[in-house]
Design a protein around this motif. Structure first.
Motif, PDB file in Angstrom:
ATOM      1  N   THR A 149      38.573  32.183  33.105  1.00  0.00           N
ATOM      2  CA  THR A 149      38.953  33.594  33.175  1.00  0.00           C
ATOM      3  C   THR A 149      38.135  34.338  34.225  1.00  0.00           C
ATOM      4  O   THR A 149      38.663  35.136  35.004  1.00  0.00           O
ATOM      5  N   VAL A 150      36.829  34.073  34.246  1.00  0.00           N
ATOM      6  CA  VAL A 150      35.964  34.729  35.238  1.00  0.00           C
ATOM      7  C   VAL A 150      36.359  34.304  36.653  1.00  0.00           C
ATOM      8  O   VAL A 150      36.376  35.120  37.581  1.00  0.00           O
ATOM      9  N   GLU A 151      36.684  33.030  36.839  1.00  0.00           N
ATOM     10  CA  GLU A 151      37.125  32.555  38.157  1.00  0.00           C
ATOM     11  C   GLU A 151      38.400  33.266  38.588  1.00  0.00           C
ATOM     12  O   GLU A 151      38.562  33.628  39.766  1.00  0.00           O
ATOM     13  N   HIS A 152      39.301  33.488  37.650  1.00  0.00           N
ATOM     14  CA  HIS A 152      40.543  34.208  37.954  1.00  0.00           C
ATOM     15  C   HIS A 152      40.239  35.647  38.388  1.00  0.00           C
ATOM     16  O   HIS A 152      40.832  36.166  39.335  1.00  0.00           O
ATOM     17  N   ILE A 153      39.299  36.290  37.690  1.00  0.00           N
ATOM     18  CA  ILE A 153      38.925  37.672  38.046  1.00  0.00           C
ATOM     19  C   ILE A 153      38.310  37.711  39.443  1.00  0.00           C
ATOM     20  O   ILE A 153      38.607  38.593  40.257  1.00  0.00           O
ATOM     21  N   LEU A 154      37.452  36.741  39.751  1.00  0.00           N
ATOM     22  CA  LEU A 154      36.800  36.700  41.058  1.00  0.00           C
ATOM     23  C   LEU A 154      37.802  36.418  42.184  1.00  0.00           C
ATOM     24  O   LEU A 154      37.595  36.839  43.329  1.00  0.00           O
ATOM     25  N   ASP A 155      38.877  35.709  41.860  1.00  0.00           N
ATOM     26  CA  ASP A 155      39.900  35.406  42.871  1.00  0.00           C
ATOM     27  C   ASP A 155      40.782  36.605  43.180  1.00  0.00           C
ATOM     28  O   ASP A 155      41.574  36.577  44.132  1.00  0.00           O
ATOM     29  N   SER A 193      42.257  39.842  30.778  1.00  0.00           N
ATOM     30  CA  SER A 193      41.286  38.777  31.022  1.00  0.00           C
ATOM     31  C   SER A 193      39.926  39.125  30.434  1.00  0.00           C
ATOM     32  O   SER A 193      39.230  38.273  29.870  1.00  0.00           O
ATOM     33  N   LEU A 194      39.549  40.403  30.559  1.00  0.00           N
ATOM     34  CA  LEU A 194      38.261  40.840  30.006  1.00  0.00           C
ATOM     35  C   LEU A 194      38.262  40.734  28.491  1.00  0.00           C
ATOM     36  O   LEU A 194      37.245  40.357  27.889  1.00  0.00           O
ATOM     37  N   VAL A 195      39.393  41.052  27.877  1.00  0.00           N
ATOM     38  CA  VAL A 195      39.500  40.932  26.416  1.00  0.00           C
ATOM     39  C   VAL A 195      39.352  39.469  26.004  1.00  0.00           C
ATOM     40  O   VAL A 195      38.694  39.153  25.001  1.00  0.00           O
ATOM     41  N   ALA A 196      39.960  38.560  26.785  1.00  0.00           N
ATOM     42  CA  ALA A 196      39.854  37.124  26.480  1.00  0.00           C
ATOM     43  C   ALA A 196      38.397  36.661  26.550  1.00  0.00           C
ATOM     44  O   ALA A 196      37.929  35.910  25.684  1.00  0.00           O
ATOM     45  N   VAL A 197      37.676  37.131  27.571  1.00  0.00           N
ATOM     46  CA  VAL A 197      36.264  36.769  27.707  1.00  0.00           C
ATOM     47  C   VAL A 197      35.469  37.307  26.518  1.00  0.00           C
ATOM     48  O   VAL A 197      34.621  36.610  25.945  1.00  0.00           O
ATOM     49  N   MET A 198      35.752  38.558  26.125  1.00  0.00           N
ATOM     50  CA  MET A 198      35.041  39.160  25.002  1.00  0.00           C
ATOM     51  C   MET A 198      35.324  38.395  23.709  1.00  0.00           C
ATOM     52  O   MET A 198      34.408  38.124  22.920  1.00  0.00           O
ATOM     53  N   PRO A 255      39.745  40.166  43.695  1.00  0.00           N
ATOM     54  CA  PRO A 255      38.758  41.255  43.782  1.00  0.00           C
ATOM     55  C   PRO A 255      39.367  42.640  43.926  1.00  0.00           C
ATOM     56  O   PRO A 255      38.725  43.638  43.618  1.00  0.00           O
ATOM     57  N   ASP A 256      40.617  42.718  44.403  1.00  0.00           N
ATOM     58  CA  ASP A 256      41.253  44.029  44.609  1.00  0.00           C
ATOM     59  C   ASP A 256      41.997  44.520  43.365  1.00  0.00           C
ATOM     60  O   ASP A 256      42.578  45.608  43.386  1.00  0.00           O
ATOM     61  N   ALA A 257      42.002  43.715  42.306  1.00  0.00           N
ATOM     62  CA  ALA A 257      42.724  44.104  41.090  1.00  0.00           C
ATOM     63  C   ALA A 257      42.008  45.259  40.400  1.00  0.00           C
ATOM     64  O   ALA A 257      40.784  45.358  40.416  1.00  0.00           O
ATOM     65  N   SER A 258      42.803  46.140  39.812  1.00  0.00           N
ATOM     66  CA  SER A 258      42.230  47.268  39.079  1.00  0.00           C
ATOM     67  C   SER A 258      41.759  46.805  37.710  1.00  0.00           C
ATOM     68  O   SER A 258      42.111  45.715  37.252  1.00  0.00           O
ATOM     69  N   VAL A 259      40.977  47.672  37.057  1.00  0.00           N
ATOM     70  CA  VAL A 259      40.474  47.335  35.726  1.00  0.00           C
ATOM     71  C   VAL A 259      41.625  47.131  34.747  1.00  0.00           C
ATOM     72  O   VAL A 259      41.590  46.227  33.904  1.00  0.00           O
ATOM     73  N   SER A 260      42.661  47.968  34.877  1.00  0.00           N
ATOM     74  CA  SER A 260      43.802  47.847  33.965  1.00  0.00           C
ATOM     75  C   SER A 260      44.522  46.515  34.153  1.00  0.00           C
ATOM     76  O   SER A 260      45.047  45.935  33.206  1.00  0.00           O
ATOM     77  N   GLU A 261      44.523  45.998  35.382  1.00  0.00           N
ATOM     78  CA  GLU A 261      45.211  44.735  35.660  1.00  0.00           C
ATOM     79  C   GLU A 261      44.446  43.533  35.105  1.00  0.00           C
ATOM     80  O   GLU A 261      45.056  42.507  34.785  1.00  0.00           O
ATOM     81  N   ILE A 262      43.142  43.641  35.027  1.00  0.00           N
ATOM     82  CA  ILE A 262      42.355  42.511  34.519  1.00  0.00           C
ATOM     83  C   ILE A 262      41.852  42.749  33.096  1.00  0.00           C
ATOM     84  O   ILE A 262      41.040  41.981  32.576  1.00  0.00           O
ATOM     85  N   SER A 263      42.341  43.815  32.470  1.00  0.00           N
ATOM     86  CA  SER A 263      41.864  44.141  31.118  1.00  0.00           C
ATOM     87  C   SER A 263      42.149  43.012  30.133  1.00  0.00           C
ATOM     88  O   SER A 263      41.326  42.706  29.263  1.00  0.00           O
TER      89      SER A 263
END
Length: 277
Positions: free
Chosen positions: A34-40, A52-57, A42-50
């Motif tokens: 999930t973190v690798e996907h977020i790093l790939d 993924s962040l929930v999955a990490v949490m 970088p221009d995504a907004s917080v709402s777009e990766i929310s």
């Protein structure tokens, strides 16, 4: 150079290490991916990766739960009893609703009866108890078996009974031992620690746990705990009451004295002015 001592592990301990390695590797793999996907992106907004962040949490919380669970393998030190009461009814209902769906998928009728019960116990401990008992039913009761959960109150004591009408357990005296697993079901995954942890938690809260055969066939586990109410503020003693009343009276008199003093000075000043005139 020092050589590390050779450690000989039993078959059950080796199985536990393998199972826990798998349990830890799964959430770590999810977090890494999930973190690798977020790093790939970088221009995504917080709402777009929310998502993924929930999955990490969620996976992080899962690992935290596992670490707490592992901390209960040995008899836990007696935790300070919480000041507030835990709503066992609400927590039990919440977890039962989650497991009801899982039991339904395995064609295992699940019946629940819950009384209104509150007591001073760690909510995390109570959740661990319920997870361990219901997971045990999923693993060993067998598909098609019925499962019952009964949380009741009897005066100053609560009782939790989880039972089934499955094949039962042969070695009832061994099921609370660490690393114990039924040899007849070697394909069932697990560490053999769930019920040992339940026993440690219950006994650390001055309770008792027992296992037996359910009337009519099957298996049951019964837990009994004393109900501890939330501590109320200590009532003042007669001496403290008397002292408090005296202090209030003194404060009242001082307040009245401060209020009348300016009026007296002002009156005296007015008298002087009249005499002068």
């Amino acid at each position: 150079t020092q050589t590390l001592p050779y450690v000989r592990y039993s078959r059950k301990e080796k199985l536990f290490i393998r199972e826990m390695s798998h349990e830890l590797r799964t959430p770590l793999t999810v977090i890494k991916g999930t973190v690798e996907h977020i790093l790939d992106t970088p221009d995504a907004s917080v709402s777009e990766i929310s998502g993924s962040l929930v999955a990490v949490m969620n996976e992080t919380e899962r690992m935290i739960r596992m670490s707490r669970w592992l901390g209960r393998i040995n008899a836990p030190t007696r935790d300070a009893m919480p000041d507030d009461e835990c709503d066992l009814t609400g927590v039990t209902r919440e977890i039962s609703e989650v497991y009801a769906e899982i039991f339904a998928e395995k064609d295992m009728p699940f019946s629940v009866r819950i009384d209104e019960v509150r007591t001073r116990i760690s909510e995390d401990m109570w959740r661990q108890i319920l997870f361990a008992l219901l997971d045990n039913e999923l693993k060993y009761a067998g598909e098609g078996s019925s499962v019952w959960l009964d949380l009741s109150r009897h005066g100053s004591e609560l009782e939790l009974v989880v039972s089934d009408n499955g094949a039962g357990v042969k070695d009832l005296e061994k099921i609370f031992k660490r690393f114990y697993r039924e040899e007849e079901k070697p394909d069932v995954k697990g560490t053999g620690l769930g019920l040992a942890i339940v026993k440690n938690i219950v006994e650390s809260n001055d309770g008792s746990v027992s296992a037996g055969e359910r009337e009519g066939g099957g298996f049951l586990i019964k837990i009994k705990l004393k109900i501890h109410r939330a501590q109320k503020e200590k009532a003042p003693s007669p001496e403290e009451k008397k002292e408090g009343q005296g202090r209030k009276k003194q404060e009242k008199n001082e307040g009245q004295g401060q209020k009348t003093a300016p009026e007296g000075r002002e009156g005296a000043q007015n008298g002087k002015e009249e005499k002068k005139a």
